[in-house]
Design a protein around this motif. Structure first.
Motif, short mmCIF file in Angstrom:
data_model
loop_
_atom_site.label_atom_id
_atom_site.label_comp_id
_atom_site.label_asym_id
_atom_site.label_seq_id
_atom_site.Cartn_x
_atom_site.Cartn_y
_atom_site.Cartn_z
N GLY A 1 -11.28 -0.86 -2.21
CA GLY A 1 -11.34 -0.77 -0.77
C GLY A 1 -10.02 -1.09 -0.07
O GLY A 1 -9.98 -1.28 1.15
N TRP A 2 -8.94 -1.14 -0.86
CA TRP A 2 -7.63 -1.46 -0.30
C TRP A 2 -6.95 -0.21 0.27
O TRP A 2 -6.01 -0.33 1.06
CB TRP A 2 -6.74 -2.09 -1.35
CG TRP A 2 -7.29 -3.36 -1.93
CD1 TRP A 2 -8.22 -4.19 -1.34
CD2 TRP A 2 -6.95 -3.94 -3.18
NE1 TRP A 2 -8.48 -5.25 -2.17
CE2 TRP A 2 -7.71 -5.14 -3.30
CE3 TRP A 2 -6.08 -3.60 -4.20
CZ2 TRP A 2 -7.62 -5.96 -4.41
CZ3 TRP A 2 -5.98 -4.42 -5.32
CH2 TRP A 2 -6.75 -5.59 -5.42
N ILE A 3 -7.40 0.97 -0.17
CA ILE A 3 -6.95 2.23 0.41
C ILE A 3 -8.19 2.99 0.82
O ILE A 3 -9.13 3.15 0.04
CB ILE A 3 -6.13 3.06 -0.61
CG1 ILE A 3 -4.79 2.39 -0.89
CG2 ILE A 3 -5.91 4.48 -0.10
CD1 ILE A 3 -3.94 3.12 -1.92
N ARG A 4 -8.19 3.51 2.03
CA ARG A 4 -9.36 4.23 2.54
C ARG A 4 -8.96 5.64 2.95
O ARG A 4 -7.85 5.92 3.29
CB ARG A 4 -9.97 3.50 3.75
CG ARG A 4 -10.39 2.07 3.41
CD ARG A 4 -11.02 1.42 4.62
NE ARG A 4 -11.36 0.02 4.36
CZ ARG A 4 -12.46 -0.39 3.74
NH1 ARG A 4 -13.36 0.49 3.35
NH2 ARG A 4 -12.68 -1.68 3.52
N VAL B 1 -8.40 2.37 -4.40
CA VAL B 1 -9.46 3.00 -3.60
C VAL B 1 -10.79 2.32 -3.90
O VAL B 1 -11.58 2.01 -2.98
CB VAL B 1 -9.54 4.51 -3.91
CG1 VAL B 1 -10.77 5.12 -3.25
CG2 VAL B 1 -8.27 5.22 -3.44
N LYS B 2 -11.07 2.09 -5.17
CA LYS B 2 -12.31 1.44 -5.57
C LYS B 2 -12.44 0.03 -4.98
O LYS B 2 -13.52 -0.40 -4.60
CB LYS B 2 -12.40 1.38 -7.10
CG LYS B 2 -13.71 0.81 -7.63
CD LYS B 2 -13.76 0.83 -9.14
CE LYS B 2 -15.07 0.28 -9.67
NZ LYS B 2 -15.13 0.31 -11.16
N ARG C 1 0.82 -1.22 0.00
CA ARG C 1 0.00 0.00 0.00
C ARG C 1 0.85 1.26 0.00
O ARG C 1 0.52 2.25 -0.67
CB ARG C 1 -0.93 0.01 1.21
CG ARG C 1 -1.94 1.18 1.21
CD ARG C 1 -2.81 1.14 2.46
NE ARG C 1 -3.56 -0.10 2.52
CZ ARG C 1 -3.53 -0.95 3.56
NH1 ARG C 1 -2.77 -0.68 4.61
NH2 ARG C 1 -4.24 -2.05 3.53
N GLU D 1 0.47 4.48 -2.50
CA GLU D 1 0.20 5.82 -1.97
C GLU D 1 1.33 6.79 -2.32
O GLU D 1 1.06 7.95 -2.66
CB GLU D 1 0.01 5.74 -0.45
CG GLU D 1 -1.26 5.02 -0.05
CD GLU D 1 -1.40 4.87 1.45
OE1 GLU D 1 -2.54 4.87 1.93
OE2 GLU D 1 -0.36 4.75 2.14
#
Length: 222
Positions: free
Chosen positions: A219-222, A216-217, A198, A202
């Motif tokens: 759900g791995w990055i919030r 993001v889509k 991650r 990022e």
């Protein structure tokens, strides 16, 4: 649905590993899948030099067959990795290819696919090499439905004797594509892998906006 087998034997069509992987594909084809086999020894693959250029835009500076191989992997629903055992592990052909998959691994570009591993060996190291190939599948975000290792003992017919099990593995791949496949142990590994990668996603969010948005889509990055 499409199942792609990639094997690293330098013997290509004379390879016992290729024959074993072929049985897997035949089982998958009998269950309704389209199949393809790639002989890495016939491909031009330049070793990774760890220049990190691919981090900028996902494009390697080397001009060879790897982009086409990646495209075929992305087009597949399932991936079969195969290798004979050379000095207790995979061949140089497939290891050089794996080293070129760093960017695909970092961005989990094959998440959602299923796969399996096939290995042949004279005597030893088969199960360990299946485990390594499964590890690479997991690194790519792929969930393995199993693996098969054949110790030939240099005896003719050893691979043929494994044909029913290999065909069953191919059929299992098709079932996993159609019905889904869950393995809590592997799912935990995939979660840990994404947590590790991650920071790379990022850090490069302004350079790799599409990949960042996909994370993001998902759900791995919030």
């Amino acid at each position: 649905m499409k199942i792609l087998a990639i094997h690293g034997s330098p013997r290509t069509i004379r390879s016992s590993t290729r024959k074993l992987a072929g049985f897997v594909l035949e089982g998958a084809a009998a269950a309704g899948a389209e199949t393809e086999m790639i002989d890495l020894a016939d491909c031009r693959i330049i070793p990774c030099t760890a220049c990190d250029a691919c981090t900028l835009n996902g494009i390697c500076v080397n001009d060879d067959d790897v982009p086409a191989l990646l495209a075929r992997m992305k087009d597949a629903d399932a991936i079969v990795f195969g290798s004979p055992v050379y000095i207790d592990n995979v061949t140089g052909q497939i290891k050089v290819f794996f080293d070129r998959l760093a960017d695909a691994i970092h961005y989990q570009q094959f998440a959602g696919k299923v796969g399996c591993a096939v290995v042949t060996t004279a005597e030893s190291g088969g199960d360990e090499t299946v485990a390594y190939l499964t590890h690479v599948l997991n690194y790519l975000g792929v969930v393995s439905v199993g693996g098969i290792s054949v110790a030939t003992g240099e005896k003719a017919g050893a691979v043929d004797a494994a044909e029913p099990a290999a065909r069953a593995l191919g059929k299992k791949l098709v079932g996993a594509i159609r019905d889904g496949y869950a393995d809590p142990v592997q799912e935990a590994i995939l979660v840990d892998n994404r947590a590790y990668f991650r920071s790379i996603v990022e850090e490069n969010r302004d350079l790799r906006t599409d990949e960042y948005d996909r994370w993001v889509k998902m759900g791995w990055i919030r």
